[in-house]
Design a protein around this motif. Sequence first.
Motif, PDB file in Angstrom:
ATOM      1  N   ILE A  84      -6.001   6.409  -6.146  1.00 43.78           N
ATOM      2  CA  ILE A  84      -5.747   5.138  -5.466  1.00 43.78           C
ATOM      3  C   ILE A  84      -6.958   4.213  -5.604  1.00 43.78           C
ATOM      4  O   ILE A  84      -6.804   2.997  -5.725  1.00 43.78           O
ATOM      5  CB  ILE A  84      -5.341   5.368  -3.987  1.00 43.78           C
ATOM      6  CG1 ILE A  84      -4.715   4.107  -3.390  1.00 43.78           C
ATOM      7  CG2 ILE A  84      -6.495   5.824  -3.150  1.00 43.78           C
ATOM      8  CD1 ILE A  84      -3.286   3.915  -3.731  1.00 43.78           C
ATOM      9  N   PRO A 144       0.791  -1.235   0.000  1.00 46.24           N
ATOM     10  CA  PRO A 144       0.000   0.000   0.000  1.00 46.24           C
ATOM     11  C   PRO A 144       0.827   1.290   0.000  1.00 46.24           C
ATOM     12  O   PRO A 144       0.475   2.219  -0.734  1.00 46.24           O
ATOM     13  CB  PRO A 144      -0.870  -0.133   1.257  1.00 46.24           C
ATOM     14  CG  PRO A 144      -1.060  -1.616   1.383  1.00 46.24           C
ATOM     15  CD  PRO A 144       0.272  -2.202   0.977  1.00 46.24           C
ATOM     16  N   SER A 154       0.404   6.693  -6.858  1.00 48.43           N
ATOM     17  CA  SER A 154      -0.795   7.502  -7.074  1.00 48.43           C
ATOM     18  C   SER A 154      -0.456   8.988  -7.074  1.00 48.43           C
ATOM     19  O   SER A 154      -0.900   9.738  -7.944  1.00 48.43           O
ATOM     20  CB  SER A 154      -1.837   7.194  -5.999  1.00 48.43           C
ATOM     21  OG  SER A 154      -2.952   8.033  -6.140  1.00 48.43           O
ATOM     22  N   LYS A 155       0.348   9.401  -6.123  1.00 47.02           N
ATOM     23  CA  LYS A 155       0.743  10.811  -6.042  1.00 47.02           C
ATOM     24  C   LYS A 155       1.592  11.224  -7.238  1.00 47.02           C
ATOM     25  O   LYS A 155       1.444  12.319  -7.766  1.00 47.02           O
ATOM     26  CB  LYS A 155       1.498  11.077  -4.748  1.00 47.02           C
ATOM     27  CG  LYS A 155       0.608  11.041  -3.531  1.00 47.02           C
ATOM     28  CD  LYS A 155       1.398  11.249  -2.263  1.00 47.02           C
ATOM     29  CE  LYS A 155       0.489  11.063  -1.062  1.00 47.02           C
ATOM     30  NZ  LYS A 155       1.222  11.101   0.193  1.00 47.02           N
ATOM     31  N   GLU A 197       0.388   4.215  -2.840  1.00 45.39           N
ATOM     32  CA  GLU A 197       0.095   5.616  -2.514  1.00 45.39           C
ATOM     33  C   GLU A 197       1.109   6.541  -3.173  1.00 45.39           C
ATOM     34  O   GLU A 197       0.753   7.590  -3.712  1.00 45.39           O
ATOM     35  CB  GLU A 197       0.081   5.809  -1.001  1.00 45.39           C
ATOM     36  CG  GLU A 197      -1.102   5.138  -0.333  1.00 45.39           C
ATOM     37  CD  GLU A 197      -1.009   5.129   1.181  1.00 45.39           C
ATOM     38  OE1 GLU A 197      -0.208   5.895   1.752  1.00 45.39           O
ATOM     39  OE2 GLU A 197      -1.746   4.340   1.799  1.00 45.39           O
ATOM     40  N   TRP A 198       2.374   6.158  -3.144  1.00 43.80           N
ATOM     41  CA  TRP A 198       3.421   6.960  -3.765  1.00 43.80           C
ATOM     42  C   TRP A 198       3.194   7.058  -5.277  1.00 43.80           C
ATOM     43  O   TRP A 198       3.282   8.136  -5.861  1.00 43.80           O
ATOM     44  CB  TRP A 198       4.786   6.343  -3.456  1.00 43.80           C
ATOM     45  CG  TRP A 198       5.930   7.120  -4.010  1.00 43.80           C
ATOM     46  CD1 TRP A 198       6.546   8.190  -3.439  1.00 43.80           C
ATOM     47  CD2 TRP A 198       6.594   6.897  -5.264  1.00 43.80           C
ATOM     48  NE1 TRP A 198       7.554   8.642  -4.252  1.00 43.80           N
ATOM     49  CE2 TRP A 198       7.603   7.862  -5.379  1.00 43.80           C
ATOM     50  CE3 TRP A 198       6.434   5.966  -6.277  1.00 43.80           C
ATOM     51  CZ2 TRP A 198       8.447   7.929  -6.482  1.00 43.80           C
ATOM     52  CZ3 TRP A 198       7.270   6.036  -7.382  1.00 43.80           C
ATOM     53  CH2 TRP A 198       8.258   7.005  -7.473  1.00 43.80           C
TER      54      TRP A 198
END
Length: 69
Positions: free
Chosen positions: A48, A34, A41-42, A38-39
């Motif tokens: 996400i 996860p 996605s950014k 998240e990284w």
Amino acid sequence: MLEKPAVGRDLEKSQELLIPLLQDIQDAYGYLPPPVLEWVSKKTGIPISRMYGVITFYSQFYLEPKGKH
């Protein structure tokens, strides 16, 4: 004719590459951690929720490490 802004094209391209990107991450880690998702996605702008939708749809992806046999 209206064109999508460059950012829109970049996001569209990122989404086209989502499955290969997830495959590469899973190859590197053995699963899809996860914090890495998240990284990504950014960095890519891919929500996400979209990633999790793809991950849970395809049985080839794992959100937890597989046990050793």
